[in-house]
Design an enzyme around this catalytic site. Structure first.
Site, PDB file in Angstrom:
ATOM      1  N   ARG A 103      -5.198   9.525   6.076  1.00  0.00           N
ATOM      2  CA  ARG A 103      -4.298   9.408   4.930  1.00  0.00           C
ATOM      3  C   ARG A 103      -4.222  10.724   4.155  1.00  0.00           C
ATOM      4  O   ARG A 103      -3.127  11.155   3.744  1.00  0.00           O
ATOM      5  CB  ARG A 103      -4.775   8.279   4.013  1.00  0.00           C
ATOM      6  CG  ARG A 103      -3.978   8.115   2.708  1.00  0.00           C
ATOM      7  CD  ARG A 103      -2.523   7.812   2.926  1.00  0.00           C
ATOM      8  NE  ARG A 103      -1.842   7.469   1.672  1.00  0.00           N
ATOM      9  CZ  ARG A 103      -0.525   7.416   1.508  1.00  0.00           C
ATOM     10  NH1 ARG A 103       0.294   7.686   2.530  1.00  0.00           N
ATOM     11  NH2 ARG A 103      -0.004   7.088   0.339  1.00  0.00           N
ATOM     12  N   ASP A 160       7.519   2.834  -4.512  1.00  0.00           N
ATOM     13  CA  ASP A 160       6.884   3.527  -3.401  1.00  0.00           C
ATOM     14  C   ASP A 160       6.347   2.472  -2.433  1.00  0.00           C
ATOM     15  O   ASP A 160       5.913   1.397  -2.855  1.00  0.00           O
ATOM     16  CB  ASP A 160       5.744   4.401  -3.930  1.00  0.00           C
ATOM     17  CG  ASP A 160       4.941   5.019  -2.819  1.00  0.00           C
ATOM     18  OD1 ASP A 160       5.509   5.801  -2.043  1.00  0.00           O
ATOM     19  OD2 ASP A 160       3.736   4.698  -2.729  1.00  0.00           O
ATOM     20  N   SER A 194      10.740   5.982  -0.540  1.00  0.00           N
ATOM     21  CA  SER A 194       9.542   6.340   0.207  1.00  0.00           C
ATOM     22  C   SER A 194       9.749   7.588   1.057  1.00  0.00           C
ATOM     23  O   SER A 194      10.866   7.905   1.463  1.00  0.00           O
ATOM     24  CB  SER A 194       9.159   5.173   1.125  1.00  0.00           C
ATOM     25  OG  SER A 194       8.096   5.524   1.992  1.00  0.00           O
ATOM     26  N   ASN A 195       8.644   8.256   1.358  1.00  0.00           N
ATOM     27  CA  ASN A 195       8.669   9.347   2.320  1.00  0.00           C
ATOM     28  C   ASN A 195       8.878   8.846   3.742  1.00  0.00           C
ATOM     29  O   ASN A 195       9.257   9.616   4.628  1.00  0.00           O
ATOM     30  CB  ASN A 195       7.352  10.136   2.257  1.00  0.00           C
ATOM     31  CG  ASN A 195       7.323  11.141   1.125  1.00  0.00           C
ATOM     32  OD1 ASN A 195       8.358  11.531   0.597  1.00  0.00           O
ATOM     33  ND2 ASN A 195       6.130  11.567   0.746  1.00  0.00           N
ATOM     34  N   TYR A 216       4.037   3.201   0.598  1.00  0.00           N
ATOM     35  CA  TYR A 216       2.692   3.420   1.123  1.00  0.00           C
ATOM     36  C   TYR A 216       1.692   3.659  -0.007  1.00  0.00           C
ATOM     37  O   TYR A 216       1.751   4.665  -0.706  1.00  0.00           O
ATOM     38  CB  TYR A 216       2.695   4.612   2.092  1.00  0.00           C
ATOM     39  CG  TYR A 216       3.627   4.395   3.251  1.00  0.00           C
ATOM     40  CD1 TYR A 216       3.303   3.508   4.277  1.00  0.00           C
ATOM     41  CD2 TYR A 216       4.858   5.048   3.310  1.00  0.00           C
ATOM     42  CE1 TYR A 216       4.166   3.285   5.336  1.00  0.00           C
ATOM     43  CE2 TYR A 216       5.733   4.842   4.371  1.00  0.00           C
ATOM     44  CZ  TYR A 216       5.377   3.954   5.373  1.00  0.00           C
ATOM     45  OH  TYR A 216       6.250   3.727   6.422  1.00  0.00           O
TER      46      TYR A 216
END
Length: 224
Positions: free
Chosen positions: A42, A8, A119-120, A10
């Site tokens: 966030r 991942d 990752s998104n 972030y």
């Protein structure tokens, strides 16, 4: 045995809280208020990614991040001009890498493992951040949820990563500092390595982590 590691980005390889310096400078607010704005930003970023996935109303992560920033600014009655907003949003391209990030990727790669980001973030975001954080030279691939138009923890995101790398999903290990991401990847069939920096309990929904570590370098030590 060589594995495919899916990191991942972030909150795992890069520290999302490093935007607080930019928030403080651009908005001329105190450190404590910058921290509050960042936490709201966030939190909303994650919540909006879940919401658009459930609503089947996908939009790239950059737009989700911008919408979350706009909410955070409104929450604290702040109305910066467009240029200031753009500079704040651009801080997501320059997040600080967590300690040991590049070293961990390099050690795993040298040990014969495939090392990727999952990752998104949309591809453009990931490319900019990987380059700016000095991680790009140590990665075999950048895999984005954008490819399947839904965000983690939807199973298809993890399944797509396995397909992209030509790896059986059970031979992939997601490395994440986000407990919800670990729970989702495990439920989809991946092995998982949770970077539990805050010493939190695991999620009560989804799969338990396969392994738990305190830092990224601990992952390198375990698998190189």
């Amino acid at each position: 045995m060589a594995r495919t590691f899916c990191f991942d980005m972030y909150g795992t390889l890069c520290d999302t809280s490093s935007v607080t310096a930019t928030l403080g400078e651009e908005l001329d607010v105190s450190d404590s208020l910058a921290d509050e704005i960042d936490a709201t930003w966030r939190r909303r970023q994650l919540e909006y990614s879940f919401q658009v996935s459930l609503m089947e109303a996908y939009r790239p992560f950059w737009k989700v991040t911008g919408a979350a920033l706009d909410y955070a600014l409104a929450r604290y009655s702040l109305s910066p001009d467009g240029s200031t907003r753009d500079r704040i949003l651009g801080a997501y391209d320059r997040l600080d890498p967590h300690e040991g990030a590049a070293e961990t990727l390099e050690r795993l790669s040298d040990a014969g493992h495939t090392v990727t980001v999952l990752s998104n973030g949309n591809p453009e975001m990931l490319e900019r951040l990987a380059e700016n954080a000095g991680l790009a030279p140590h990665l075999d691939d950048l895999i984005s949820a954008d490819e399947v138009s839904v965000f983690k923890p939807a199973p298809v995101v993890y399944e797509n990563a396995a397909e992209r790398t030509g790896t059986d999903i059970g031979d992939c290990t997601l490395v994440s500092g986000n407990a919800w991401d670990v729970a989702g990847a495990g439920a989809a069939g991946m092995e998982t390595a949770w970077i539990n920096r805050a010493r939190d309990p695991p999620e009560e929904v989804g799969a338990d982590p396969t392994d738990e570590f305190c830092s990224l370098v601990d992952v390198a030590a375990a698998f190189d």
